[in-house]
Design a protein around this motif. Structure first.
Motif, PDB file in Angstrom:
ATOM      1  N   PRO A  50       6.232  10.652   1.318  1.00  0.00           N
ATOM      2  CA  PRO A  50       5.382  10.491   0.127  1.00  0.00           C
ATOM      3  C   PRO A  50       6.097  10.858  -1.159  1.00  0.00           C
ATOM      4  CG  PRO A  50       4.600  12.291   1.521  1.00  0.00           C
ATOM      5  CD  PRO A  50       5.651  11.569   2.293  1.00  0.00           C
ATOM      6  N   VAL A  51       6.944  11.867  -1.075  1.00  0.00           N
ATOM      7  CA  VAL A  51       7.584  12.323  -2.307  1.00  0.00           C
ATOM      8  C   VAL A  51       8.516  11.264  -2.874  1.00  0.00           C
ATOM      9  CG1 VAL A  51       9.517  13.504  -1.166  1.00  0.00           C
ATOM     10  CG2 VAL A  51       8.695  14.315  -3.374  1.00  0.00           C
TER      11      VAL A  51
ATOM     12  N   SER B 197       7.261   6.057  -8.449  1.00  0.00           N
ATOM     13  CA  SER B 197       6.091   5.300  -8.886  1.00  0.00           C
ATOM     14  C   SER B 197       5.729   5.592 -10.325  1.00  0.00           C
ATOM     15  CB  SER B 197       4.879   5.642  -8.015  1.00  0.00           C
ATOM     16  OG  SER B 197       5.088   5.117  -6.739  1.00  0.00           O
ATOM     17  N   GLY B 198       5.291   4.583 -10.967  1.00  0.00           N
ATOM     18  CA  GLY B 198       4.767   4.731 -12.311  1.00  0.00           C
ATOM     19  C   GLY B 198       3.652   3.759 -12.489  1.00  0.00           C
ATOM     20  N   GLN B 199       3.038   3.802 -13.592  1.00  0.00           N
ATOM     21  CA  GLN B 199       1.914   2.889 -13.828  1.00  0.00           C
ATOM     22  C   GLN B 199       2.404   1.469 -13.941  1.00  0.00           C
ATOM     23  OE1 GLN B 199      -0.980   2.716 -13.199  1.00  0.00           O
ATOM     24  NE2 GLN B 199      -2.285   3.252 -14.880  1.00  0.00           N
TER      25      GLN B 199
ATOM     26  N   LEU C 191       6.272   8.803  -4.644  1.00  0.00           N
ATOM     27  CA  LEU C 191       5.685   9.359  -5.866  1.00  0.00           C
ATOM     28  C   LEU C 191       6.735   9.487  -6.968  1.00  0.00           C
ATOM     29  CD1 LEU C 191       3.478  12.099  -4.184  1.00  0.00           C
ATOM     30  CD2 LEU C 191       2.716   9.940  -5.174  1.00  0.00           C
ATOM     31  N   ARG C 192       7.963   9.868  -6.576  1.00  0.00           N
ATOM     32  CA  ARG C 192       9.039   9.991  -7.581  1.00  0.00           C
ATOM     33  C   ARG C 192       9.326   8.652  -8.243  1.00  0.00           C
ATOM     34  NH1 ARG C 192      12.191  13.625  -4.223  1.00  0.00           N
ATOM     35  NH2 ARG C 192      12.001  15.699  -5.120  1.00  0.00           N
TER      36      ARG C 192
ATOM     37  N   ARG D  93       1.966   3.131  -2.219  1.00  0.00           N
ATOM     38  CA  ARG D  93       1.471   4.167  -3.123  1.00  0.00           C
ATOM     39  C   ARG D  93       0.212   4.809  -2.553  1.00  0.00           C
ATOM     40  NH1 ARG D  93       0.999   2.716  -9.392  1.00  0.00           N
ATOM     41  NH2 ARG D  93      -1.084   2.119  -8.735  1.00  0.00           N
ATOM     42  N   GLU D  94      -0.666   3.977  -1.997  1.00  0.00           N
ATOM     43  CA  GLU D  94      -1.889   4.498  -1.386  1.00  0.00           C
ATOM     44  C   GLU D  94      -1.553   5.410  -0.202  1.00  0.00           C
ATOM     45  OE1 GLU D  94      -1.796   1.515  -2.669  1.00  0.00           O
ATOM     46  OE2 GLU D  94      -3.755   0.892  -3.408  1.00  0.00           O
TER      47      GLU D  94
ATOM     48  N   ILE E  23      -0.511   8.659  -1.494  1.00  0.00           N
ATOM     49  CA  ILE E  23      -1.688   9.388  -1.980  1.00  0.00           C
ATOM     50  C   ILE E  23      -2.464   9.988  -0.815  1.00  0.00           C
ATOM     51  CG2 ILE E  23      -3.906   9.126  -3.164  1.00  0.00           C
ATOM     52  CD1 ILE E  23      -1.343   8.981  -4.874  1.00  0.00           C
ATOM     53  N   LEU E  24      -2.647   9.176   0.205  1.00  0.00           N
ATOM     54  CA  LEU E  24      -3.372   9.684   1.379  1.00  0.00           C
ATOM     55  C   LEU E  24      -2.634  10.874   1.979  1.00  0.00           C
ATOM     56  CD1 LEU E  24      -4.430   6.305   3.071  1.00  0.00           C
ATOM     57  CD2 LEU E  24      -5.962   8.006   2.060  1.00  0.00           C
ATOM     58  N   ARG E  25      -1.302  10.760   2.043  1.00  0.00           N
ATOM     59  CA  ARG E  25      -0.521  11.873   2.592  1.00  0.00           C
ATOM     60  C   ARG E  25      -0.670  13.105   1.680  1.00  0.00           C
ATOM     61  NH1 ARG E  25       1.621  13.237   6.488  1.00  0.00           N
ATOM     62  NH2 ARG E  25       3.871  13.237   6.144  1.00  0.00           N
ATOM     63  N   SER E  26      -0.668  12.885   0.384  1.00  0.00           N
ATOM     64  CA  SER E  26      -0.795  14.036  -0.532  1.00  0.00           C
ATOM     65  C   SER E  26      -2.164  14.689  -0.411  1.00  0.00           C
ATOM     66  CB  SER E  26      -0.537  13.594  -1.981  1.00  0.00           C
ATOM     67  OG  SER E  26      -1.683  12.945  -2.499  1.00  0.00           O
ATOM     68  N   MET E  27      -3.160  13.909   0.049  1.00  0.00           N
ATOM     69  CA  MET E  27      -4.512  14.479   0.206  1.00  0.00           C
ATOM     70  C   MET E  27      -4.713  15.089   1.591  1.00  0.00           C
ATOM     71  SD  MET E  27      -7.053  11.910  -1.804  1.00  0.00           S
ATOM     72  CE  MET E  27      -6.606  10.429  -0.986  1.00  0.00           C
TER      73      MET E  27
ATOM     74  N   LYS F 299       0.814  -1.224   0.000  1.00  0.00           N
ATOM     75  CA  LYS F 299       0.000   0.000   0.000  1.00  0.00           C
ATOM     76  C   LYS F 299       0.844   1.269   0.000  1.00  0.00           C
ATOM     77  CE  LYS F 299      -4.117  -2.007   0.605  1.00  0.00           C
ATOM     78  NZ  LYS F 299      -5.110  -2.000  -0.450  1.00  0.00           N
TER      79      LYS F 299
END
Lengths: 413, 251
Positions: free
Chosen positions: A404-405, A411-413, A408-409, A307-308, A311-315, A305
Motif C-alpha cells: 500500500p505504501v 498517488s496523487g489526485q 500511496l507514495r 488505489r482502492e 486504501i482498504l489496506r490502510s483501513m 483499483k
C-alpha cells in the motif's frame, strides 16, 4: 455479509461492461459445453439403447475348446506349451442350463435363446437375402425392446400364428411387403416355408432393419436344417456398463464365446468417442477463452483499483480480505455464468432437438437426437468454476501483494 | 519482560531511533535518520518541514503501512516490531485513523458507505448502529445532507471531509493525517481542523498531522520540525486548552 464479500460484490456490479463481457464468455462456454455434450451423447445414447434393446448387453454364442501343444520332455513326462487358437463349435450346448445359471447373477435381467442363419425371402415382386432369427417370443420380449419397435401389425398375430413372420422395416420395404402379405422363405438346403407377415419392426439401426426377420424357433431350425440348435443367447443386464467384465466371466464359466455390446460395436462406439473428444477440445478452447477474458478483465480491475486496494489496506483490511474481494468477483461471474449458461444451453438443446433432420445412415432418426443429462450441466458448471476461479486467483493474489505504501507514495489526485 | 516503552499509562504512539532507506544501490536515500517521538493523549502534534524531508515516510511507518529499517515503534505501549501482517492490519483498523492528502474514497460507494467500510471490518457494531454512527460523523463534517450521494459526485472538499469522517469511524486512539486540509478552502479547512482538535481534546485522542500550513501548525499543541530525515526541533505551544477554538486556523 462479510466485508470483503460486500466490497467484491460492489466492485463487480460497478463495472457493468466488464461484468457483461466476462459473463458472456462464461455463459457461452457453459451453454456450448452442454449443447455439444447433448448432441454427441444424444446419437451415442440412442445407438447404445438400440443395440441393447435389439441384441442385449451380452451375446453368448459358439462353444469353444482351448487347444494346447504338447510334447514329451527328457524325464519322460508330457508338457503343455503355449495356447493356440481356440477351436469353435457352432451353436450352444445345453442352452437351458446356461440360461438357468446366468439368471442366478444379480446383474442379469433376462435371457433369450435364438437360432440364426441366412436364408432367402421371396415376396410377390422381390427376393432378398435375409438373416432369420428363430425366437421364443415371450423370452425375446423380456430381453429386448422388440415390443416398442413394432411399427406395423401386432405381436399377437405372430404369437398365435406358427407361420407368422416379422421383418425389419427396410427389408419389408425392399420386398414391397405389407402386414398380411404372404412371403416364401427358402433355406439354403432347399427347405421352403410359406409365411405371413405379422408385423414390421424398426430398431433404428439400419444394418438390422434391412436384413433381419423373426420367425419361431421351430421354423428357423427347420429352414436352417439345424434341428434343436440354439445359435445364441441374448443376455440383458441391469447395469450394461459391466458387460465387458461379465462377458469374460461368462466365457470362462460356460465355455462359450461371450461378447459384450462394447466389443461387438467397438467400431461404431469409437466414432462416437472420437466425436466426443473433438467436442471436448472445442469446448475447452471456448472455456479457456472465457477464462482468458476474465483473467484480463480482473487484471484490468486490479490495475484500476490499486488505489482502492491501498486504501482498504490502510483501513485494516488484510491481504486475505483483498484476495477474497477479487476472487469473489470471479465467484459471482462463475455462479451467474453457470446459471444463465445452463438455461441458455437447455434452450439451445431444446431448439436443436426440434430441428427436423433425416438421418438414414447408421441410425434412423427424423430429428436431431439430443441427450438430456443433468451431469452435462454439473460438469459444465465445474469447468466454469475451475476456469473462472483460476483466472481470478492470480489477479487477486497480485492485488493482495501490492504494497500500500508504494501506491500511496505514487498517488496523487 | 516488558518492553522498555511499556508502562501502565502507555503513550498511544511512540517511536525511538527510526531509520528508513528508500531505493536501491546508487539511488538509495536515507529518508529517516533516528527519528524519535511520543504522541500524548489529548494533544495535537504537527510535523512541519520542507518537501522531501521525510514527513510522509515517517507518517506511513507510524501508520503501520511501512516498516522501518531500524528503530522501535509501539502503539499503546506494545511494540509492533515482528508482528505479522494480519495483526498490523488489525491494529490499523482498530487503533489508527488515517487521513490522506488526496481523500482516497472508494468511488463506487456513497459517502455513508465509505464511512461504514472500516466499521464493517472492525465488526464491533451492527448495521443500524454503523449507519447511525456514519450519519453522525458526516453530519459533524457538514455533510449531513449528502449521506447517500456517490462519492464521485462530491466536490474535492466534500470528499476530503468524508475521508476525515472515515478516519474517525472506528473511534481510533491515534489520528494520523497527511496534509488533511491541503485541498480545502479556508472555511472548510478551519471547520475540519476545529473538528479534529475538539475531538482530540474531548475524547482524549492523539493527533499527528503533517502540514505545510503554518497557521495550522501553530494552532497545534506541539510542532515538530523535520529536516533531512531528522526532527530538529520540538516546540510546545502552551494555551488555554478549554477556551481555545483555533478560530484563526487557515486564515
Amino acid at each position: 455479509m462479510r466485508p470483503s464479500l460486500y466490497i467484491g460484490l460492489r466492485f463487480t456490479v460497478s463495472r457493468k461492461r466488464s461484468l457483461l463481457f466476462s459473463l458472456l464468455g462464461v455463459i457461452f462456454g457453459v451453454a456450448f459445453y452442454i449443447v455439444l455434450q447433448a448432441q454427441t451423447q444424444g446419437f451415442e445414447q440412442y445407438f447404445i439403447k438400440t443395440i441393447l434393446g435389439t441384441s442385449g448387453a451380452i451375446v453368448v454364442s459358439d462353444r469353444y475348446q482351448n487347444r494346447y501343444t504338447t510334447f514329451d520332455n527328457a524325464q519322460g513326462g508330457t508338457v503343455m506349451s503355449g495356447q493356440q487358437r481356440r477351436k469353435y463349435y457352432e451353436g450352444i450346448t445345453d442352452a437351458a442350463e446356461i440360461m438357468r445359471v446366468a439368471r442366478q447373477f444379480p446383474n442379469v435381467l433376462a435371457c433369450a435363446p435364438l437360432v440364426q442363419g441366412n436364408i432367402t425371402a421371396r415376396g410377390d415382386f422381390q427376393t432378398e437375402i435375409m438373416t432369420v432369427q428363430g425366437i421364443d417370443l415371450e423370452l425375446q420380449l423380456r430381453a429386448t425392446a422388440l415390443r416398442d419397435q413394432i411399427i406395423a401389425g401386432n405381436l399377437n398375430d405372430f404369437r398365435v400364428n406358427p407361420s407368422g413372420l416379422m421383418l425389419g422395416s427396410l427389408l419389408a420395404d425392399k420386398l414391397q411387403l405389407k402386414v398380411g402379405d404372404n412371403v416364401t422363405l427358402l433355406g439354403n438346403g432347399g427347405e421352403r416355408k410359406a409365411m405371413t407377415l405379422s408385423a414390421v419392426f424398426r430398431s433404428g439401426v439400419n444394418a438390422i432393419d434391412e436384413r433381419r426377420g423373426y420367425v419361431t424357433t421351430r421354423v428357423a431350425q427347420a429352414l436352417l436344417e439345424k434341428p434343436s440348435m440354439i445359435s445364441q443367447i441374448i443376455v440383458t443386464l441391469r447395469d450394461p456398463d459391466r458387460a465387458p467384465a461379465m462377458s469374460m466371466h461368462f466365457e470362462r464359466l460356460f465355455g462359450h464365446r461371450a461378447r459384450s455390446w462394447q466389443e461387438r460395436e467397438q467400431g461404431n462406439l469409437q466414432v462416437f468417442s472420437t466425436l466426443r473428444i473433438s467436442a471436448a477440445i472445442t469446448v475447452s478452447l471456448i472455456i479457456m477463452l472465457a477464462g482468458a477474458l476474465i483473467f484480463n478483465t480482473l487484471t484490468m480491475t486490479v490495475l484500476d483499483k490499486v488505489r482502492e486496494i491501498a486504501i482498504l489496506r490502510s483501513m485494516g483490511y488484510r491481504r486475505l480480505d483483498i484476495t477474497v474481494v477479487f476472487v469473489f468477483q470471479g465467484f459471482i461471474i462463475a455462479t451467474l455464468g453457470s446459471i444463465l449458461g445452463a438455461g441458455f444451453g437447455a434452450l439451445l438443446t431444446y431448439g436443436i432437438s426440434q430441428i427436423p433432420i433425416k438421418v438414414r445412415g447408421v441410425l434412423y432418426a427424423d430429428r436431431f437426437l439430443v441427450a438430456w443429462d443433468v451431469h452435462h450441466y454439473i460438469y459444465a458448471a465445474i469447468i466454469a468454476f475451475f476456469a473462472v476461479l483460476t483466472a481470478s486467483y492470480f489477479p487477486a493474489r497480485r492485488a493482495a501483494n501490492l504494497a500500500p505504501v508504494d501506491i500511496l507514495r505514487g498517488s496523487g489526485q | 519482560m516488558n518492553h522498555p516503552m511499556e508502562t501502565d499509562d502507555a503513550l498511544p504512539l511512540e517511536c525511538e531511533n527510526l531509520e528508513r532507506f528508500l531505493g536501491q544501490e546508487e539511488a538509495r536515500v536515507h529518508v529517516l535518520r533516528g527519528v524519535s517521538l511520543a504522541l500524548q493523549r489529548g494533544y495535537t502534534h504537527a510535523v512541519v518541514g520542507p518537501s522531501g524531508c521525510g514527513k510522509s515516510s515517517l507518517l506511513y511507518i507510524l501508520g503501520l503501512l511501512d516498516r522501518p529499517d531500524a528503530g522501535q515503534l509501539a502503539i499503546g505501549g506494545r511494540p509492533v516490531a515482528g508482528l505479522r501482517d494480519d495483526e498490523l492490519s488489525r491494529q490499523r483498523n482498530e487503533l489508527l485513523g488515517f487521513i490522506f492528502q488526496f481523500h482516497f474514497l472508494l468511488q463506487d460507494f456513497t459517502a455513508l458507505e465509505n464511512i461504514m467500510i472500516p466499521m464493517r471490518q472492525l465488526g464491533r457494531w451492527n448495521e443500524p448502529t454503523m449507519r447511525d454512527r456514519a450519519a453522525h460523523l458526516l453530519d459533524a463534517v457538514g455533510l449531513g445532507n449528502k449521506l447517500h450521494r456517490p462519492s464521485r459526485h462530491l466536490s474535492g472538499g466534500e470528499q476530503q471531509r468524508v475521508a476525515i469522517a472515515r478516519a474517525l469511524a472506528n473511534d481510533p486512539e491515534v489520528i494520523l493525517a497527511d496534509e488533511p486540509t491541503g485541498n480545502l478552502y479556508t472555511a472548510n479547512s478551519t471547520r475540519v481542523f476545529t473538528l479534529l482538535t475538539e475531538l482530540v481534546r474531548r475524547e482524549n485522542k492523539a493527533l499527528l498531522l503533517v502540514t505545510h500550513n503554518p497557521a495550522i501548525a501553530s494552532a497545534c499543541d506541539w510542532v515538530l520540525t523535520m529536516s533531512d530525515g531528522q526532527i530538529v526541533e520540538q516546540q510546545y505551544n502552551p494555551r488555554d486548552r478549554e477556551s481555545d477554538k483555533s478560530d484563526h486556523v487557515g486564515e
